[in-house]
Design a protein around this motif. Structure first.
Motif: not given
Length: 724
Positions: A224-235
Motif C-alpha cells: 500500500a505504501r508503494l502504491e501511495a508513494g510513501a517510504g518502504l519499511l525494509l530491513d
C-alpha cells in the motif's frame, strides 16, 4: 466504500461507527431505534444502552438506513444471510431409521417409469447407488414449507446476546482498526490479512503503528505504501521478497511459491533500491538469500537488475541466488558447529539471532554432552531473552511445559494451514534442571513486559482460552476461540450445522459426529449412513448445492454415551473447502422445550468459515469432564482424507489419534498471563459492582458501564494481550 468499511469495523470490533446525520432531518428516530434493537435481538445481537440512546436522538431516516446496513452485516456474521433448509421437513422430529428411509427411496424410484429400468438393473446386481434415486439427496419441499412445519422459538435466558457498542467517527474507527491489525504482535489469519490490505490502501498516508513486527503484515502495508508513494519499511532482503509476493497477489508467508507478475518500472526500481539499501547497510544479510534461493532467482528474472547499475548491492543478491557468489547461510554455520560437537559455540553464534536460538533450545539441550555445555546454552538464552519477541517466548514456554521427562507421549504437528498429523515422540527428554531454569527465566521476562493492569477484572469464562500466538490458529467467524481453547457448554440440546454453496460443479459435503469413550474408542456416530441414535438425529443427506445446502445434527447431551463428541465435515465429492463459493460450520445450544426452526440465529454460539486444504474438517470437539459438564475443545484442523468419498467410518482411527494428541497437550491460556499480571491467583469478576474508575477488563464480551479510559480486551482484540 463507506458501507463496506462500516461492516468491516462492526465485524472486527463489535462497535458501530457513529452514524453521520444529514442536515434538515426532523423526525426523531427513537421508535425506529427500538425497532432496530428488537430486530437485532431476533438474530442474537443487541444495542448497548449508549448506542440505543445515541440512535434515538438521530432522524428516523438515518436510523433506518443504519439498521438496514448493520442487520445485513450481523446476519452474515452469524450465518443467517442464507436459507437453511433440511431434507426431513420436521427435523429433528420424525427422522426415519436409515434402512427404512433408503428402502422408501427405492420404492419411490420404482414407481417412476423414467428411472425404474435402471433401478431394477441395480437391484439385480445386489447394489443400489443412492445417488441415482430421484428422491435421495435433494430437497423435497420448499424453504417456506419447512418453516411452516416448525413452531416459533421460545425465548430462553441462555440464548446468545452479542452487544454492539457505540464507536467513534468512521474515519477514526478505520484508522484505529488499521493500526491494531498492522501493529499486531502475532500473525493474522488470511481473512484479517485481506482486511488489513483494504485498510492499508486507505490509511497508508495517515498515522501508523509504532512498529509492524510481523513480517507478513509489513509486506501488505509496504504494498500500500508503494502504491501511495510513501517510504518502504525494509530491513532484510526477505522483506523485499515478501513485498514482491504481495505485488503479485502471492503468498507473503513464503510457504507457497509465488508466480511473479511483470512489474512496472516504478515497482522494479523501488524493489531494487530497497535491496541495495539493505545490503549496503548490512552485507551479512546476504546470508538470508540461500534460504529462499529459488524465489529470488525467479524475482531476478522480473526485476532485470543488470539494467540498473546504480544499485550494485541489489545485483549481489541475485548473484548469491544463482550461486555465483558465496554467502553461507546462518543455519549452515550453526550446523557446521553442531556437526563438530561444539554445542556451546553454536549457542554463542545463535545469540546473534535470538529468535532462532530460542527455537533451537530443545535440540541444543538434547545434544549437550556435558553440564558445562548445558549451562552455556541456558546462559545464552537468558542473556538474549529481552531481544526475543514475546510470541516466541510464549511459544517456547508452552513447548517446555509439555516436555516433561516422562516418555510415551504423542507428538502433534500442525502446519499453518491447519493440516495436522501425529507421531510417537521419540526425542530424549529435556534435562529437568535446565527446563525448570528456562521456564523461570521465561516467566520473569514475560512478566517484565506485561503492563501494570491496575485493577484487573476477569470474566471466568475467558481463563481457559488459549493465547492467540498466531491468527492462523483461529478460523474467521463469530464466537470462535483459538486452537486448544476450552469453553463451557451450557444447554440440553447441542446442534451442529454446515452450509455450503457450490461454485461450478455438484458438491456433496457430509456432516457427521463421532462419539468416543474414555480410551478414544468409537461408541457410535451420526451421519447420512446412520440417521438416528440414542444421542440424536441427522437432518438428512444433501448431495448437491447449486443454491446452497445445509445439514444438521441434533444431540441430547444427557444421552451421549461416551466422553468425546467430534463433529466433522467430510468432502464426499465435488469442490474443496477453498473452492466453493461459501462454506461454514457452527453449533447452537438450546433448552429442551425451545422448539423453533432447525436454524435459529440467536441460539448460535459459534460460526466459523471452512477454508482449509484438507478433505475432512475438524472444527472442534466436545469433552465431558469428571463433573459431568461438557466443554468445547477448539481444533481448527483439516485431515488430508481421500480424493473422494470421505466418510466418518473411514477416519475413526485418525480422528481418535489426533484428538488424543490435542487433548493431552496443555496450552498456555489467558489464565497464565493474568496470573503473571496479578502476581498470583486471579479473582474472577461477577459483573455485579462496576468500578467508577479506569480498570483492565479481560473477557469474552465487553460489559456495559466501564469507565471510558479502561483497557478492555475481548475476543475481538485478544491478540493485544501478547506483549511486544
Amino acid at each position: 466504500m463507506d458501507r463496506s468499511l462500516e461492516s468491516l469495523v462492526v465485524r472486527h470490533t463489535h462497535r458501530l461507527p457513529r452514524p453521520s446525520e444529514p442536515a434538515g432531518s426532523s423526525v426523531r428516530g427513537d421508535v425506529v431505534a427500538r425497532q432496530f434493537d428488537a430486530a437485532l435481538m431476533s438474530v442474537g445481537f443487541k444495542l448497548s444502552a449508549e448506542l440505543l440512546e445515541h440512535l434515538s436522538g438521530l432522524s428516523a431516516d438515518t436510523v433506518a438506513a443504519t439498521a438496514e446496513r448493520t442487520l445485513d452485516t450481523v446476519r452474515k456474521m452469524v450465518g443467517d444471510h442464507v436459507r437453511h433448509n433440511v431434507y426431513f421437513v420436521d427435523f429433528p422430529a420424525n427422522v426415519p431409521d436409515t434402512l427404512d428411509f433408503w428402502r422408501d427411496c427405492i420404492v419411490k424410484a420404482l414407481a417412476d417409469e423414467s428411472v425404474r429400468p435402471k433401478i431394477l438393473a441395480q437391484l439385480s446386481s445386489g447394489v443400489v447407488n443412492l445417488l441415482t434415486l430421484p428422491s435421495y439427496g435433494r430437497y423435497q419441499h420448499s424453504y417456506a414449507e419447512m418453516l411452516a412445519a416448525h413452531d416459533e422459538l421460545i425465548a430462553a435466558g441462555g440464548d446468545r446476546v452479542t452487544v454492539l457498542h457505540l464507536g467513534g467517527e468512521l474515519a477514526d474507527e478505520v484508522g484505529g482498526l488499521y493500526r491494531a491489525l498492522a501493529g499486531s504482535t502475532t500473525p493474522l489469519g488470511d481473512e484479517h490479512l485481506a482486511d488489513l490490505a483494504i485498510l492499508a490502501g486507505i490509511c497508508a498516508d495517515g498515522p501508523q503503528p509504532e512498529a509492524i513486527p510481523v513480517r507478513e503484515n509489513r509486506a501488505v502495508v509496504n504494498r500500500a505504501r508503494l502504491e501511495a508513494g510513501a517510504g518502504l519499511l525494509l530491513d532484510t532482503v526477505t522483506d523485499v521478497l515478501r513485498l514482491a509476493c504481495a505485488l503479485s497477489d502471492g503468498d507473503v508467508t513464503l510457504q507457497e511459491p509465488t508466480r511473479f507478475r511483470a512489474l512496472s518500472r516504478p515497482a522494479r526500481r523501488a524493489l531494487l533500491a530497497g535491496l541495495d539499501s539493505v545490503v549496503a547497510d548490512a552485507p551479512g544479510k546476504l546470508a538470508d538469500v540461500p534460504v529462499h534461493r529459488e524465489a529470488f532467482k525467479r524475482l531476478g528474472e522480473r526485476l532485470h537488475p543488470h539494467e540498473y547499475p546504480r544499485w550494485p548491492h541489489a545485483a549481489e543478491v541475485f548473484a548469491v541466488a544463482r550461486g555465483e557468489r558465496k554467502a553461507p547461510s546462518f543455519d549452515r554455520r550453526v550446523e557446521e558447529l553442531l556437526g563438530a560437537d561444539d554445542v556451546a559455540g553454536a549457542a554463542e553464534l545463535l545469540k546473534g539471532a535470538p529468535g532462532r536460538l530460542f527455537r533451537s533450545l530443545d535440540r541444543l539441550l538434547r545434544t549437550c554432552g556435558a553440564q558445562e555445555e548445558r549451562d552455556a546454552v541456558v546462559a545464552a538464552a537468558e542473556a538474549v531473552a529481552p531481544e526475543v519477541s514475546a510470541r516466541v517466548l510464549l511459544s517456547v514456554r508452552e513447548h517446555l511445559h509439555n516436555r516433561a521427562e516422562e516418555t510415551g507421549r504423542r507428538r502433534v504437528f500442525i502446519n499453518r494451514l491447519g493440516r495436522a498429523w501425529v507421531t510417537d515422540d521419540l526425542r530424549a527428554p529435556v534435562p529437568a534442571a535446565e527446563r525448570e531454569r528456562l521456564i523461570a527465566a521465561l516467566d520473569a521476562e514475560i512478566r517484565r513486559r506485561l503492563p501494570d493492569p491496575g485493577q484487573l477484572l476477569v470474566d471466568p469464562d475467558v481463563l481457559d482460552v488459549a493465547l492467540p500466538l498466531s491468527g492462523r490458529a483461529t478460523a474467521a467467524g463469530l464466537g470462535v476461540l483459538p486452537r486448544g481453547s476450552l469453553s463451557p457448554v451450557e444447554g440440553e440440546l447441542l446442534r451442529f450445522f454446515v452450509y455450503w454453496k457450490q461454485r461450478r460443479r455438484d458438491t456433496d459435503y457430509d456432516l457427521s459426529a463421532l462419539m468416543l469413550d474414555d480410551d478414544y474408542a468409537t461408541v457410535c456416530w451420526l451421519s447420512y449412513t446412520n440417521l438416528t441414535e440414542v444421542e440424536g438425529e441427522h437432518s438428512g443427506d444433501i448431495t448437491e448445492a447449486p443454491h446452497g445446502a445445509s445439514e444438521f445434527i441434533n444431540l441430547r447431551l444427557g444421552a451421549v454415551r461416551g466422553t468425546f463428541v467430534v463433529p466433522q465435515v467430510n468432502l464426499y465429492s465435488g469442490e474443496g473447502f477453498e473452492e466453493v463459493e461459501e462454506s461454514f460450520f457452527g453449533f447452537m445450544l438450546r433448552e429442551g422445550e425451545q422448539k423453533g426452526r432447525p436454524f435459529e440465529p440467536r441460539t448460535v454460539r459459534m460460526k466459523s468459515e471452512l477454508r482449509g486444504p484438507g478433505r475432512v474438517a475438524l472444527p472442534l470437539a466436545f469433552l465431558r469432564g469428571a463433573d459431568g459438564r461438557w466443554r468445547a475443545k477448539w481444533l481448527h484442523l483439516y485431515l488430508r482424507g481421500t480424493p473422494t468419498s470421505n466418510r466418518v467410518e473411514g477416519n475413526q482411527v485418525s480422528v481418535a489419534t489426533l484428538l488424543r494428541g490435542i487433548v493431552e497437550r496443555e496450552q498456555l491460556t489467558v489464565r497464565y498471563l493474568t496470573e503473571l499480571m496479578a502476581g498470583g491467583a486471579v479473582t474472577a469478576w461477577d459483573g455485579e459492582e462496576v468500578p467508577d474508575h479506569p480498570v483492565t477488563y479481560i473477557g469474552l464480551q465487553r460489559p456495559e458501564g466501564l469507565h471510558p479510559d479502561s483497557r478492555i480486551v475481548t475476543l475481538e482484540n485478544l491478540r493485544d494481550m501478547i506483549p511486544g
